[in-house]
Motif scaffolding. Structure first.
Motif, PDB file in Angstrom:
ATOM      1  N   ARG A 237      -2.677  13.916  11.702  1.00  0.00           N
ATOM      2  CA  ARG A 237      -3.090  15.007  12.594  1.00  0.00           C
ATOM      3  C   ARG A 237      -3.879  14.528  13.812  1.00  0.00           C
ATOM      4  O   ARG A 237      -4.067  15.288  14.755  1.00  0.00           O
ATOM      5  CB  ARG A 237      -3.947  16.013  11.810  1.00  0.00           C
ATOM      6  CG  ARG A 237      -3.191  16.714  10.697  1.00  0.00           C
ATOM      7  CD  ARG A 237      -3.809  18.060  10.372  1.00  0.00           C
ATOM      8  NE  ARG A 237      -3.014  18.799   9.437  1.00  0.00           N
ATOM      9  CZ  ARG A 237      -3.342  19.040   8.161  1.00  0.00           C
ATOM     10  NH1 ARG A 237      -4.479  18.574   7.680  1.00  0.00           N
ATOM     11  NH2 ARG A 237      -2.536  19.730   7.387  1.00  0.00           N
ATOM     12  N   VAL A 238      -4.340  13.301  13.750  1.00  0.00           N
ATOM     13  CA  VAL A 238      -5.213  12.811  14.816  1.00  0.00           C
ATOM     14  C   VAL A 238      -4.442  12.670  16.129  1.00  0.00           C
ATOM     15  O   VAL A 238      -3.335  12.153  16.145  1.00  0.00           O
ATOM     16  CB  VAL A 238      -5.825  11.453  14.409  1.00  0.00           C
ATOM     17  CG1 VAL A 238      -6.587  10.838  15.569  1.00  0.00           C
ATOM     18  CG2 VAL A 238      -6.725  11.623  13.196  1.00  0.00           C
ATOM     19  N   ARG A 239      -5.031  13.177  17.208  1.00  0.00           N
ATOM     20  CA  ARG A 239      -4.410  13.006  18.526  1.00  0.00           C
ATOM     21  C   ARG A 239      -5.183  11.946  19.306  1.00  0.00           C
ATOM     22  O   ARG A 239      -6.361  11.719  19.066  1.00  0.00           O
ATOM     23  CB  ARG A 239      -4.411  14.342  19.281  1.00  0.00           C
ATOM     24  CG  ARG A 239      -3.523  15.352  18.574  1.00  0.00           C
ATOM     25  CD  ARG A 239      -3.114  16.509  19.462  1.00  0.00           C
ATOM     26  NE  ARG A 239      -2.300  17.442  18.659  1.00  0.00           N
ATOM     27  CZ  ARG A 239      -1.908  18.630  19.081  1.00  0.00           C
ATOM     28  NH1 ARG A 239      -2.218  19.040  20.284  1.00  0.00           N
ATOM     29  NH2 ARG A 239      -1.176  19.415  18.302  1.00  0.00           N
TER      30      ARG A 239
ATOM     31  N   ALA B 252       0.844  -1.202   0.000  1.00  0.00           N
ATOM     32  CA  ALA B 252       0.000   0.000   0.000  1.00  0.00           C
ATOM     33  C   ALA B 252       0.879   1.252   0.000  1.00  0.00           C
ATOM     34  O   ALA B 252       1.751   1.397   0.836  1.00  0.00           O
ATOM     35  CB  ALA B 252      -0.908  -0.020   1.211  1.00  0.00           C
ATOM     36  N   GLU B 253       0.602   2.133  -0.926  1.00  0.00           N
ATOM     37  CA  GLU B 253       1.310   3.423  -0.962  1.00  0.00           C
ATOM     38  C   GLU B 253       0.802   4.274   0.190  1.00  0.00           C
ATOM     39  O   GLU B 253      -0.392   4.296   0.462  1.00  0.00           O
ATOM     40  CB  GLU B 253       0.988   4.152  -2.274  1.00  0.00           C
ATOM     41  CG  GLU B 253       1.658   3.574  -3.497  1.00  0.00           C
ATOM     42  CD  GLU B 253       3.144   3.884  -3.531  1.00  0.00           C
ATOM     43  OE1 GLU B 253       3.517   5.024  -3.200  1.00  0.00           O
ATOM     44  OE2 GLU B 253       3.922   2.973  -3.860  1.00  0.00           O
ATOM     45  N   PRO B 254       1.671   4.992   0.866  1.00  0.00           N
ATOM     46  CA  PRO B 254       1.136   5.905   1.892  1.00  0.00           C
ATOM     47  C   PRO B 254       0.320   6.994   1.195  1.00  0.00           C
ATOM     48  O   PRO B 254       0.648   7.394   0.083  1.00  0.00           O
ATOM     49  CB  PRO B 254       2.394   6.484   2.541  1.00  0.00           C
ATOM     50  CG  PRO B 254       3.511   6.196   1.623  1.00  0.00           C
ATOM     51  CD  PRO B 254       3.113   5.071   0.729  1.00  0.00           C
ATOM     52  N   PRO B 255      -0.761   7.472   1.839  1.00  0.00           N
ATOM     53  CA  PRO B 255      -1.581   8.507   1.196  1.00  0.00           C
ATOM     54  C   PRO B 255      -0.724   9.738   0.908  1.00  0.00           C
ATOM     55  O   PRO B 255       0.194  10.040   1.655  1.00  0.00           O
ATOM     56  CB  PRO B 255      -2.646   8.833   2.230  1.00  0.00           C
ATOM     57  CG  PRO B 255      -2.548   7.793   3.282  1.00  0.00           C
ATOM     58  CD  PRO B 255      -1.213   7.148   3.180  1.00  0.00           C
ATOM     59  N   ALA B 256      -1.061  10.420  -0.167  1.00  0.00           N
ATOM     60  CA  ALA B 256      -0.238  11.556  -0.593  1.00  0.00           C
ATOM     61  C   ALA B 256      -0.634  12.847   0.105  1.00  0.00           C
ATOM     62  O   ALA B 256      -0.450  13.922  -0.432  1.00  0.00           O
ATOM     63  CB  ALA B 256      -0.338  11.717  -2.103  1.00  0.00           C
ATOM     64  N   TYR B 257      -1.183  12.752   1.314  1.00  0.00           N
ATOM     65  CA  TYR B 257      -1.554  13.968   2.042  1.00  0.00           C
ATOM     66  C   TYR B 257      -0.308  14.714   2.489  1.00  0.00           C
ATOM     67  O   TYR B 257       0.630  14.105   2.982  1.00  0.00           O
ATOM     68  CB  TYR B 257      -2.357  13.636   3.303  1.00  0.00           C
ATOM     69  CG  TYR B 257      -3.608  12.845   3.074  1.00  0.00           C
ATOM     70  CD1 TYR B 257      -4.566  13.282   2.178  1.00  0.00           C
ATOM     71  CD2 TYR B 257      -3.830  11.657   3.760  1.00  0.00           C
ATOM     72  CE1 TYR B 257      -5.724  12.566   1.984  1.00  0.00           C
ATOM     73  CE2 TYR B 257      -4.987  10.928   3.569  1.00  0.00           C
ATOM     74  CZ  TYR B 257      -5.929  11.383   2.680  1.00  0.00           C
ATOM     75  OH  TYR B 257      -7.073  10.673   2.496  1.00  0.00           O
ATOM     76  N   ASN B 258      -0.318  16.021   2.353  1.00  0.00           N
ATOM     77  CA  ASN B 258       0.766  16.821   2.909  1.00  0.00           C
ATOM     78  C   ASN B 258       0.238  17.459   4.197  1.00  0.00           C
ATOM     79  O   ASN B 258      -0.654  18.307   4.163  1.00  0.00           O
ATOM     80  CB  ASN B 258       1.200  17.905   1.919  1.00  0.00           C
ATOM     81  CG  ASN B 258       2.372  18.701   2.453  1.00  0.00           C
ATOM     82  OD1 ASN B 258       2.390  19.073   3.625  1.00  0.00           O
ATOM     83  ND2 ASN B 258       3.345  18.964   1.607  1.00  0.00           N
ATOM     84  N   THR B 259       0.784  17.037   5.304  1.00  0.00           N
ATOM     85  CA  THR B 259       0.328  17.553   6.592  1.00  0.00           C
ATOM     86  C   THR B 259       1.439  18.362   7.276  1.00  0.00           C
ATOM     87  O   THR B 259       1.576  18.345   8.490  1.00  0.00           O
ATOM     88  CB  THR B 259      -0.137  16.400   7.514  1.00  0.00           C
ATOM     89  OG1 THR B 259       0.880  15.391   7.528  1.00  0.00           O
ATOM     90  CG2 THR B 259      -1.424  15.792   7.028  1.00  0.00           C
ATOM     91  N   ASP B 260       2.232  19.056   6.443  1.00  0.00           N
ATOM     92  CA  ASP B 260       3.299  19.913   6.998  1.00  0.00           C
ATOM     93  C   ASP B 260       2.734  20.961   7.950  1.00  0.00           C
ATOM     94  O   ASP B 260       3.396  21.383   8.885  1.00  0.00           O
ATOM     95  CB  ASP B 260       4.053  20.638   5.869  1.00  0.00           C
ATOM     96  CG  ASP B 260       4.976  19.686   5.114  1.00  0.00           C
ATOM     97  OD1 ASP B 260       5.075  18.504   5.527  1.00  0.00           O
ATOM     98  OD2 ASP B 260       5.590  20.115   4.121  1.00  0.00           O
ATOM     99  N   GLN B 261       1.536  21.428   7.690  1.00  0.00           N
ATOM    100  CA  GLN B 261       0.911  22.401   8.602  1.00  0.00           C
ATOM    101  C   GLN B 261       0.383  21.625   9.804  1.00  0.00           C
ATOM    102  O   GLN B 261      -0.442  20.727   9.645  1.00  0.00           O
ATOM    103  CB  GLN B 261      -0.244  23.130   7.909  1.00  0.00           C
ATOM    104  CG  GLN B 261       0.178  23.929   6.695  1.00  0.00           C
ATOM    105  CD  GLN B 261      -0.886  24.930   6.284  1.00  0.00           C
ATOM    106  OE1 GLN B 261      -0.899  26.068   6.708  1.00  0.00           O
ATOM    107  NE2 GLN B 261      -1.813  24.483   5.460  1.00  0.00           N
ATOM    108  N   ASP B 262       0.877  21.968  10.975  1.00  0.00           N
ATOM    109  CA  ASP B 262       0.422  21.240  12.156  1.00  0.00           C
ATOM    110  C   ASP B 262      -0.938  21.785  12.607  1.00  0.00           C
ATOM    111  O   ASP B 262      -1.506  22.688  11.992  1.00  0.00           O
ATOM    112  CB  ASP B 262       1.475  21.281  13.275  1.00  0.00           C
ATOM    113  CG  ASP B 262       1.770  22.707  13.747  1.00  0.00           C
ATOM    114  OD1 ASP B 262       0.981  23.625  13.430  1.00  0.00           O
ATOM    115  OD2 ASP B 262       2.792  22.902  14.435  1.00  0.00           O
TER     116      ASP B 262
END
Ligand code: HEC
Length: 158
Positions: A92-94, A20-30
């Motif tokens: 991003r999930v805590r 499975a490829e990791p999702p291409a989400y960019n979550t650089d913004q915290d």
């Protein structure tokens, strides 16, 4: 024999399902950046156009007076609704994740009600739904130890 079967299955699985490829989400913004640049401005775009403001001269109705004005308010709620989804991106999930995601979904649900009120240009509904939306900010901040009153600090006017 049993061991062999398990191994054979694993090999077969590996062969059949491509890694499975990791999702291409960019979550650089915290989370803090998402709050400061997306959630907060969008929520205040809504709140600035709903309800009343008490000034020295008395009460002032904040409701827009034109369809364009109402659209700005509606856009704010729409953005908050989508931001709930952004909060649920895996990076991003805590923890506890179930609670985090529930707060995010609540925010989206209330934001969609707020959006609907703005779409109908309904002043009273905009006020009521805006108050409920505010409660979802407070609820998540309370559980995840965010400094009290974070949601009360509108960004400076442009
Ligand atoms: C799912 C949880 C969650 C929801 C819902 C949520 N927040 Fe937050 N918020 C956070 C967390 C966590 C932080 C602290 C981020 C950090 O500093 O790491 C935060 C921080 C903030 C901050 C301070 C940012 C800073 O660092 O200066 C503001 C402003 C804010 N939120 C506004 C809002 C508003 C307005 C809403 C509702 C429309 C909202 N938040 C809904 C989790 C949430």
């Amino acid at each position: 024999m049993r061991r062999f079967t398990v191994l054979a299955c694993l090999i077969a699985l590996g062969a059949c399902s491509p890694k499975a490829e990791p999702p291409a989400y960019n979550t650089d913004q915290d989370i803090a950046e998402l709050m400061i640049h997306v959630v907060d401005p969008a929520a205040f775009a809504f709140w600035r156009g709903s309800g009343t403001e008490v000034t020295e001269e008395g009460e002032r109705d904040l409701s827009p007076t034109t369809p364009e004005g109402w659209k700005v308010v509606e856009d704010g709620a729409s953005t908050v609704a989508e931001a709930g989804n952004l909060l649920m991106l895996p990076a991003r999930v805590r923890e506890p994740a179930a609670d985090w995601n529930r707060h995010a979904r609540d925010m989206t649900a209330r934001a969609l009600e707020a959006k609907d009120a703005a779409m109908r240009m309904d002043k009273q509904a905009a006020f009521d739904t805006g108050a409920k939306l505010y409660q979802t900010c407070v609820a998540c901040h309370a559980q995840f130890d965010v400094a009290a009153g974070a949601e009360e600090a509108p960004l400076p006017e442009p």
